[in-house]
Design an enzyme around this catalytic site. Structure first.
Site, PDB file in Angstrom:
ATOM      1  N   GLY A  25       1.601   3.277   4.146  1.00  0.00           N
ATOM      2  CA  GLY A  25       0.235   3.710   3.880  1.00  0.00           C
ATOM      3  C   GLY A  25      -0.107   4.951   4.698  1.00  0.00           C
ATOM      4  N   GLY A  26      -1.382   5.172   4.872  1.00  0.00           N
ATOM      5  CA  GLY A  26      -1.847   6.357   5.589  1.00  0.00           C
ATOM      6  C   GLY A  26      -1.349   6.419   7.026  1.00  0.00           C
ATOM      7  CE  LYS A  42     -10.357  -0.786  22.925  1.00  0.00           C
ATOM      8  NZ  LYS A  42     -11.409  -1.579  23.558  1.00  0.00           N
ATOM      9  CE  LYS A  76      -7.113   8.314  10.831  1.00  0.00           C
ATOM     10  NZ  LYS A  76      -5.984   7.844  11.641  1.00  0.00           N
ATOM     11  NE  ARG A 126       1.944  -6.127   0.783  1.00  0.00           N
ATOM     12  CZ  ARG A 126       0.673  -6.369   1.087  1.00  0.00           C
ATOM     13  NH1 ARG A 126       0.338  -7.527   1.622  1.00  0.00           N
ATOM     14  NH2 ARG A 126      -0.257  -5.459   0.895  1.00  0.00           N
ATOM     15  CB  THR A 127       4.337  -2.004  -2.390  1.00  0.00           C
ATOM     16  OG1 THR A 127       3.372  -3.014  -2.094  1.00  0.00           O
ATOM     17  CG2 THR A 127       4.283  -1.649  -3.857  1.00  0.00           C
TER      18      THR A 127
HETATM   19  P1  ATR Z   1      -3.390   2.477   6.531  1.00  0.00           P
HETATM   20  O1  ATR Z   1      -4.132   3.755   6.367  1.00  0.00           O
HETATM   21  O2  ATR Z   1      -3.894   1.604   7.653  1.00  0.00           O
HETATM   22  O3  ATR Z   1      -1.921   2.665   6.569  1.00  0.00           O
HETATM   23  P2  ATR Z   1      -3.143   1.611   3.786  1.00  0.00           P
HETATM   24  O4  ATR Z   1      -2.929   3.004   3.332  1.00  0.00           O
HETATM   25  O5  ATR Z   1      -3.997   0.697   2.989  1.00  0.00           O
HETATM   26  O6  ATR Z   1      -3.797   1.590   5.233  1.00  0.00           O
HETATM   27  O7  ATR Z   1      -1.694   0.957   4.022  1.00  0.00           O
HETATM   28  C1  ATR Z   1      -1.572  -0.345   4.514  1.00  0.00           C
HETATM   29  C2  ATR Z   1      -0.109  -0.623   4.805  1.00  0.00           C
HETATM   30  O8  ATR Z   1      -0.006  -1.922   5.375  1.00  0.00           O
HETATM   31  C3  ATR Z   1       0.762  -0.620   3.582  1.00  0.00           C
HETATM   32  O9  ATR Z   1       2.081  -0.269   3.935  1.00  0.00           O
HETATM   33  C4  ATR Z   1       0.684  -2.092   3.150  1.00  0.00           C
HETATM   34  O10 ATR Z   1       1.761  -2.524   2.346  1.00  0.00           O
HETATM   35  P3  ATR Z   1       1.712  -2.303   0.744  1.00  0.00           P
HETATM   36  O11 ATR Z   1       2.103  -0.873   0.518  1.00  0.00           O
HETATM   37  O12 ATR Z   1       2.697  -3.263   0.206  1.00  0.00           O
HETATM   38  O13 ATR Z   1       0.302  -2.584   0.324  1.00  0.00           O
HETATM   39  C5  ATR Z   1       0.759  -2.755   4.487  1.00  0.00           C
HETATM   40  N1  ATR Z   1       0.184  -4.102   4.528  1.00  0.00           N
HETATM   41  C6  ATR Z   1      -1.120  -4.433   4.485  1.00  0.00           C
HETATM   42  N2  ATR Z   1      -1.263  -5.762   4.574  1.00  0.00           N
HETATM   43  C7  ATR Z   1      -0.019  -6.291   4.678  1.00  0.00           C
HETATM   44  C8  ATR Z   1       0.503  -7.615   4.815  1.00  0.00           C
HETATM   45  N3  ATR Z   1      -0.289  -8.679   4.859  1.00  0.00           N
HETATM   46  N4  ATR Z   1       1.846  -7.760   4.900  1.00  0.00           N
HETATM   47  C9  ATR Z   1       2.652  -6.695   4.856  1.00  0.00           C
HETATM   48  N5  ATR Z   1       2.230  -5.421   4.728  1.00  0.00           N
HETATM   49  C10 ATR Z   1       0.921  -5.221   4.637  1.00  0.00           C
END
Ligand code: ATR
Length: 282
Positions: A136-137, A16, A66, A159-160
């Site tokens: 994550g990022g 957007k 990024k 989650r992790t």
């Molecule tokens: P972004 O840049 O969008 O943050 P990323 O660096 O891949 O992308 O991080 C994704 C985040 O969403 C992480 O915190 C991930 O959890 P993990 O560290 O356990 O991977 C979380 N995430 C993605 N899918 C998920 C799901 N189905 N349930 C819970 N957490 C999820």
């Protein structure tokens, strides 16, 4: 002459940002163009070089570039202007400025989130108990501005566990945040705590996945904020059903981060409210 800007990402078709910057330009009378550019996964640096050579003044950067943008800017520039958040803390940037033969980098996501919460939703973050879901990022990019605004302890819930712990450690390396305790908690590890502001910075909403949260997690008058936009996520639904008093998606953040980028490039801050309203009405 029209000054050229762009957003680089992959995918990028549904961005957007061109529409938002067009509205900003019309509103402020700035003569700019802004387009969405798809870069191949291994072609980010080449795309930036092409734009610089073609006289573009700057660009936004989105998923998945990024972190690469941060590295590129630091390789090219000896000096990075620290007007908003040069990315040295988040290690991810969403705004590049090509003026003065260098690449200055910024991350406006965090200030965009804080402005949306404090100015648009009228929820002060000062002294609030914040739960940041994700490591994550997206979470890393907003963590520092959140701590600066709240000046209080914060819990990272992911989650992790390893990723949450590593984000916590990165933050703690910066002295000024040592004052506030940061806790890393794994999914399922929250007990009786309550939070005033709960922010979902995971991409779980993309797949309609639930975030495991205790039913009593929302303090009275709590804000639940999902950084995703476009539809109600399971997290937003859960928040509505379990006592959050304000439930928001990330559309306001999207417009606010764009406004900060526009200000960096053009020296003028557009009014975000009519732009948010126009996007909501689409
Ligand atoms: P972004 O840049 O969008 O943050 P990323 O660096 O891949 O992308 O991080 C994704 C985040 O969403 C992480 O915190 C991930 O959890 P993990 O560290 O356990 O991977 C979380 N995430 C993605 N899918 C998920 C799901 N189905 N349930 C819970 N957490 C999820």
């Amino acid at each position: 002459m029209t000054d050229k800007y762009a957003v680089i990402g992959n995918p990028i078709a549904h961005s957007k940002s061109p529409q938002i910057h067009k509205m900003f330009a019309e509103q402020t009378g700035q003569d700019i163009s802004y387009e969405a550019i798809l870069a191949p996964p291994d072609g980010f640096a080449a795309t930036v070089e092409r734009l610089r050579k073609a006289g573009y003044k700057g660009c936004n950067v989105t998923v998945p570039f990024k972190f690469e943008a941060f590295k590129l800017a630091n390789d090219v520039s000896n000096e990075v202007i620290d007007a908003i958040d040069s990315g040295d803390k988040a290690d991810a940037v969403n705004t590049l400025d090509f003026r003065n033969y260098k690449i200055a980098s910024y991350n406006t996501d965090g200030i965009g989130l804080v402005n949306d919460i404090e100015q648009n939703l009228k929820v002060s973050l000062k002294n609030k108990r914040i739960l940041l879901i994700g490591a994550g990022g997206a979470a890393a990019g907003v963590l520092h501005p959140l701590l600066e605004a709240s000046q209080s302890p914060l819990v990272i819930y992911n989650r992790t566990l390893k990723k949450a712990t590593s984000l916590k450690k990165t933050v703690e390396q910066h002295d000024k945040f040592r004052l506030f305790s940061i806790k890393a908690v794994e999914f399922g590890g929250l007990r009786d705590e309550q939070f005033d502001v709960i922010i979902n910075a995971t991409s779980a909403g993309l797949t309609d996945s639930e975030i495991p949260l205790p039913a009593t997690i929302f303090a009275p008058s709590a804000l639940a904020y999902d950084m995703m936009y476009g539809r109600e996520t399971p997290f937003m639904k859960f928040a509505r059903e379990h006592g959050a008093s304000v439930v928001a998606d990330g559309l306001g953040m999207l417009v606010e981060q764009a406004a900060e980028s526009f200000r960096i490039w053009r020296g003028i801050r557009p009014d975000t409210a009519p732009v948010i309203a126009a996007l909501r009405n689409q």
